[in-house]
Every structure is written in C-alpha cells, then in structure tokens.
Motif scaffolding. Structure first.
Motif, PDB file in Angstrom:
ATOM      1  N   ASP A 186       0.822  -1.214   0.000  1.00  0.00           N
ATOM      2  CA  ASP A 186       0.000   0.000   0.000  1.00  0.00           C
ATOM      3  C   ASP A 186       0.855   1.264   0.000  1.00  0.00           C
ATOM      4  OD1 ASP A 186      -2.281  -1.514  -0.049  1.00  0.00           O
ATOM      5  OD2 ASP A 186      -2.629  -1.428   2.120  1.00  0.00           O
ATOM      6  N   THR A 187       1.965   1.237   0.734  1.00  0.00           N
ATOM      7  CA  THR A 187       2.853   2.398   0.757  1.00  0.00           C
ATOM      8  C   THR A 187       3.432   2.659  -0.626  1.00  0.00           C
ATOM      9  OG1 THR A 187       3.410   2.042   3.081  1.00  0.00           O
ATOM     10  CG2 THR A 187       4.944   3.362   1.785  1.00  0.00           C
ATOM     11  N   ILE A 188       3.832   1.598  -1.314  1.00  0.00           N
ATOM     12  CA  ILE A 188       4.360   1.748  -2.673  1.00  0.00           C
ATOM     13  C   ILE A 188       3.272   2.261  -3.609  1.00  0.00           C
ATOM     14  CG2 ILE A 188       5.357   0.527  -4.650  1.00  0.00           C
ATOM     15  CD1 ILE A 188       6.615  -1.438  -2.623  1.00  0.00           C
ATOM     16  N   ALA A 189       2.069   1.679  -3.509  1.00  0.00           N
ATOM     17  CA  ALA A 189       0.968   2.056  -4.396  1.00  0.00           C
ATOM     18  C   ALA A 189       0.541   3.513  -4.206  1.00  0.00           C
ATOM     19  CB  ALA A 189      -0.219   1.127  -4.180  1.00  0.00           C
ATOM     20  N   ARG A 190       0.714   4.046  -3.000  1.00  0.00           N
ATOM     21  CA  ARG A 190       0.361   5.447  -2.747  1.00  0.00           C
ATOM     22  C   ARG A 190       1.460   6.412  -3.195  1.00  0.00           C
ATOM     23  NH1 ARG A 190      -1.387   3.255   2.324  1.00  0.00           N
ATOM     24  NH2 ARG A 190       0.553   4.045   3.270  1.00  0.00           N
ATOM     25  N   GLY A 191       2.556   5.888  -3.679  1.00  0.00           N
ATOM     26  CA  GLY A 191       3.662   6.742  -4.095  1.00  0.00           C
ATOM     27  C   GLY A 191       4.475   7.262  -2.935  1.00  0.00           C
ATOM     28  N   GLU A 192       4.389   6.607  -1.788  1.00  0.00           N
ATOM     29  CA  GLU A 192       5.090   7.070  -0.593  1.00  0.00           C
ATOM     30  C   GLU A 192       6.466   6.432  -0.420  1.00  0.00           C
ATOM     31  OE1 GLU A 192       2.360   6.476   2.603  1.00  0.00           O
ATOM     32  OE2 GLU A 192       0.893   7.898   1.791  1.00  0.00           O
ATOM     33  N   CYS A 193       6.806   5.512  -1.300  1.00  0.00           N
ATOM     34  CA  CYS A 193       8.177   4.992  -1.354  1.00  0.00           C
ATOM     35  C   CYS A 193       8.853   5.727  -2.509  1.00  0.00           C
ATOM     36  CB  CYS A 193       8.179   3.484  -1.581  1.00  0.00           C
ATOM     37  SG  CYS A 193       9.835   2.773  -1.703  1.00  0.00           S
ATOM     38  N   THR A 194       9.382   6.911  -2.202  1.00  0.00           N
ATOM     39  CA  THR A 194       9.904   7.772  -3.250  1.00  0.00           C
ATOM     40  C   THR A 194      11.081   8.567  -2.725  1.00  0.00           C
ATOM     41  OG1 THR A 194       9.263   9.411  -4.923  1.00  0.00           O
ATOM     42  CG2 THR A 194       8.394   9.741  -2.697  1.00  0.00           C
ATOM     43  N   ASP A 195      11.833   9.154  -3.622  1.00  0.00           N
ATOM     44  CA  ASP A 195      12.890  10.073  -3.210  1.00  0.00           C
ATOM     45  C   ASP A 195      12.250  11.377  -2.747  1.00  0.00           C
ATOM     46  OD1 ASP A 195      15.418   8.630  -3.900  1.00  0.00           O
ATOM     47  OD2 ASP A 195      14.492   8.612  -5.888  1.00  0.00           O
ATOM     48  N   ILE A 196      12.790  11.947  -1.684  1.00  0.00           N
ATOM     49  CA  ILE A 196      12.148  13.085  -1.043  1.00  0.00           C
ATOM     50  C   ILE A 196      12.005  14.275  -1.979  1.00  0.00           C
ATOM     51  CG2 ILE A 196      14.319  13.961  -0.089  1.00  0.00           C
ATOM     52  CD1 ILE A 196      10.792  14.076   1.534  1.00  0.00           C
ATOM     53  N   TYR A 197      12.923  14.422  -2.943  1.00  0.00           N
ATOM     54  CA  TYR A 197      12.799  15.606  -3.791  1.00  0.00           C
ATOM     55  C   TYR A 197      11.549  15.584  -4.664  1.00  0.00           C
ATOM     56  CZ  TYR A 197      15.592  13.255  -7.587  1.00  0.00           C
ATOM     57  OH  TYR A 197      16.094  12.428  -8.556  1.00  0.00           O
ATOM     58  N   PHE A 198      11.031  14.391  -4.985  1.00  0.00           N
ATOM     59  CA  PHE A 198       9.777  14.335  -5.732  1.00  0.00           C
ATOM     60  C   PHE A 198       8.620  14.881  -4.894  1.00  0.00           C
ATOM     61  CE2 PHE A 198      12.069  10.830  -8.016  1.00  0.00           C
ATOM     62  CZ  PHE A 198      12.141  11.482  -9.235  1.00  0.00           C
ATOM     63  N   ALA A 199       8.566  14.470  -3.636  1.00  0.00           N
ATOM     64  CA  ALA A 199       7.492  14.952  -2.764  1.00  0.00           C
ATOM     65  C   ALA A 199       7.596  16.460  -2.541  1.00  0.00           C
ATOM     66  CB  ALA A 199       7.538  14.202  -1.435  1.00  0.00           C
ATOM     67  N   ARG A 200       8.801  16.949  -2.347  1.00  0.00           N
ATOM     68  CA  ARG A 200       8.982  18.377  -2.087  1.00  0.00           C
ATOM     69  C   ARG A 200       8.631  19.212  -3.318  1.00  0.00           C
ATOM     70  NH1 ARG A 200      14.620  17.598   1.340  1.00  0.00           N
ATOM     71  NH2 ARG A 200      13.606  17.194   3.352  1.00  0.00           N
TER      72      ARG A 200
END
Length: 376
Positions: free
Chosen positions: A10-24
């Motif tokens: 679920d964490t992967i599917a939500r896009g929460e396993c990502t490099d922080i610069y994408f989220a920022r």
C-alpha cells in the motif's frame, strides 16, 4: 512497521516509497498552480551487455493502476538497445511524478536479472541453466528474481515462492549429507524417501575427493547425475576436476550419469565448461546482476518537444525492420515499409489495456536466443 524492514504494497501504491525531492517539488508545483501535461520516456544510454531484456512491466502497470496516465511500452521479454525508449508515460506531471522512484526500481532491477539470465542461457548453449540465486537477495523479492530469471530463459528455479507455471528444482544441500554418517547413507535415504518425480541428483563433494564421491554415487545405481558445488577456495583447476570426474564415470561404465555444476558459476565458467557439464546452477551471476540504469525523462511538455541536456527530445517510436535492424523515429514520422512498432499501448487513463503474459515474455527471449544461435 514491518517486522522485516519491508515496504508494504500500500505504501508503494500510494507513491510514498519515493525520493524526497519528488514529494517536495510536487508540493511546490501545487502551490504555484503548475501541473503541465508531459510525456516522459524510460531509456538507458548504456549497460553491461550489447542488448537488454525488458522486464518488470507487470509491476509497473500495477503501480500506475488508477493514476490518470496513458502508457505505451515494449512487451515484457522484448530485446532493447541503448537509447531506445522501452516505455513512455503521458499525463499531468504532478499526478505521477512521485512514482518515478518505484517505477524505475521495478524496471531496472527486473530487467537486469532477465538480461543476465538471457546472456547466461546464451553462453550455455544446449546445457540446462537453473536459477539458484534467490538466497543472494532479500527474501521479500525472491518471487521477482525467479520470475525475471524465468522470463530471461532459465530452465528452472529453486525458490518455493516462484510464480506458478515454472519448474522448481533442487535436491540436497551439504547440510543434508552431513546429517548422515556417510554420503552413501545420505544418497540412499534421499532416493528412498523422495517423490518419484524428484531427480536423483547427488551432491558429491562434501567430505572427499570429487571423483571418488561421484563414482560412489554412480555405483549405487540410481543416480541420474552428480552435482559438484566445490568452494572456489578448494577448486584449483576446475576444468581438470571436471575432466577427471567425467573420465572416471565413463571408464567405469557410467556414461549416462550427467554432471551438474553449481557454486559461484559465472558466464565465463559456463563457456569454459559447457563441453563437460550437462547443467549449471547459477546464483549471483543472475540474482546479483547489475541493474539496467534506466532513467525517466520528459521529452514533451504541453505538446512541445523538449528534453534536458544529453537526452533526445520528442516522443519516439522504435521500429523493427525486415531483416532484424531497428530504428528510432519521432512518432509523427512515416514508418518504413514493413516496419513493426515495438511500443504498444498498455494503459489508457489509468486502466490496463490487455495484460502482461509471463509465458509470452519468456517465448520472446527464447526466440531471440534461438535466432542468435542460428546466426552464430
């Protein structure tokens, strides 16, 4: 938190396993009110081999399910060359940008394993090759390793979590032999109690000289093959050992007993020993294969071709030409006569169109290997 330090689905599917610069950057773009329509392509400019095998598409499609994007890709098992786009994604950047980390992880890792497996299988010629390397990687990805190796052309795999439809192979470890008073006792027990469809392949280098243990196993009368897993620290000249074992088996009337080699086997080993060995168990050379260094880059924004330095701008198609040559052209260009486009629709508006087929993916690789063997 996972007991085994594993990121859950679920964490992967939500896009929460990502490099922080994408989220920022997603947050900043949202505050600026920017969400451009982009097309991004997955390519590599170099790899350890002359060609690669595209794998991991099944996971990539599952990752993007429900995300409002259109996706075209080469089918799994397709051969690709440097600079050829293997996938392209069109959508609003903020809708899918944070998935880049997981997406590339799926494609880079699986394609690396499938590519290595294909090159190992090519080196083996008519010899069988089995994937024995899942113990060299985190157990959470054992199924991915075996699936990718199978697509890459191996003849069987060892891990019990392998997807349904592929042979799971393996007989005994050294620990089993050491649980008995003698190797003969171990081999006899294995023959007595194992299911009839389990090959009688006896491990023959636990305590004594390889040729002596192999001959003892063959003389029991039920051995279809002997397996050598001699540590590199004790091998000396491995070819000389194999020649000696083969000579002793043949000279004592056991020409029908095959030799199976495992233990740190490389592609170079396979080339060197395939005239003496019937099958190879390959571990790290497949499971620890270098990843394919794919990147995901914008090639078009709001219908206008553009790219960062070092990348080719514009949306592209890869064509297979009659005779086997390949060419990359802009999607708007006229296709050469008889050319077959290799990137095909796999998702529309976040919904899969068709499905990835493991058997067809493997068949593509085996067909390429057969064609290369004929032309060699």
């Amino acid at each position: 938190m996972s007991r085994f330090h594993i990121v859950d689905d679920d964490t992967i599917a939500r896009g929460e396993c990502t490099d922080i610069y994408f989220a920022r950057c997603e947050e900043v773009l949202a505050k600026e009110g920017k969400n451009p329509l982009v097309t991004m392509e997955v390519t590599t400019v170099g790899m350890p081999y002359d060609r690669g095998v595209f794998c991991g598409l099944d996971d990539a499609v599952a990752l993007l399910e429900g995300v409002p994007v259109d996706v075209e890709a080469m089918p799994e098992g397709s051969v690709f060359l440097p600079r050829e786009p293997v996938m392209r994604i069109t959508g609003r950047y903020r809708d899918f940008g944070r998935y880049e980390t997981a997406l590339l992880g799926f494609l880079c890792h699986a394609s690396g394993i499938a590519t290595a497996a294909a090159h190992v299988k090519e080196a083996a010629g008519d010899c069988k090759v089995y994937s024995f390397g899942s113990r060299r990687q985190h157990p959470a990805i054992a199924q991915m390793i075996e699936r990718s190796a199978w697509i890459g052309g191996v003849d069987g795999v060892s891990n019990t979590t392998a997807p349904e439809g592929m042979p799971i192979v393996g007989t005994m470890p050294h620990a089993f032999v050491m649980c008995h008073a003698t190797p003969e006792e171990a081999w006899t027990a294995f023959d007595r109690h194992s299911a009839l469809d389990v090959p009688r392949l006896m491990l023959c280098d636990t305590f004594g000289d390889e040729k002596e243990e192999c001959l003892k196993a063959a003389e029991l009368g039920f051995t279809g093959a002997v397996r050598l897993d001699t540590p590199r620290s004790r091998r000396g000249n491995m070819r000389a050992i194999l020649e000696e074992v083969r000579w002793e088996l043949d000279s004592h009337g056991h020409e029908d007993v095959g030799i199976f080699l495992s233990g740190g086997v490389t592609r170079e080993d396979i080339r060197a020993y395939r005239d003496l060995v019937d099958a190879f168990g390959v571990g790290g050379a497949i499971a620890n294969a270098p990843v394919i260094d794919f990147s995901l880059d914008i090639v078009e924004i709001e219908g206008k071709s553009c790219a960062k330095r070092g990348k080719w701008s514009g949306v592209k198609q890869v064509y297979l030409l009659p005779g086997g040559a390949r060419v990359i052209l802009p999607t708007g260009a006229h296709a050469p006569e008889g050319a077959v486009p290799l990137l095909k629709p796999v998702m529309r508006h976040g919904q899969a169109v068709g499905h990835t087929d493991m058997a067809k993916a493997r068949a593509r690789v085996l067909a390429d290997l057969a064609e290369r063997a004929q032309s060699a």
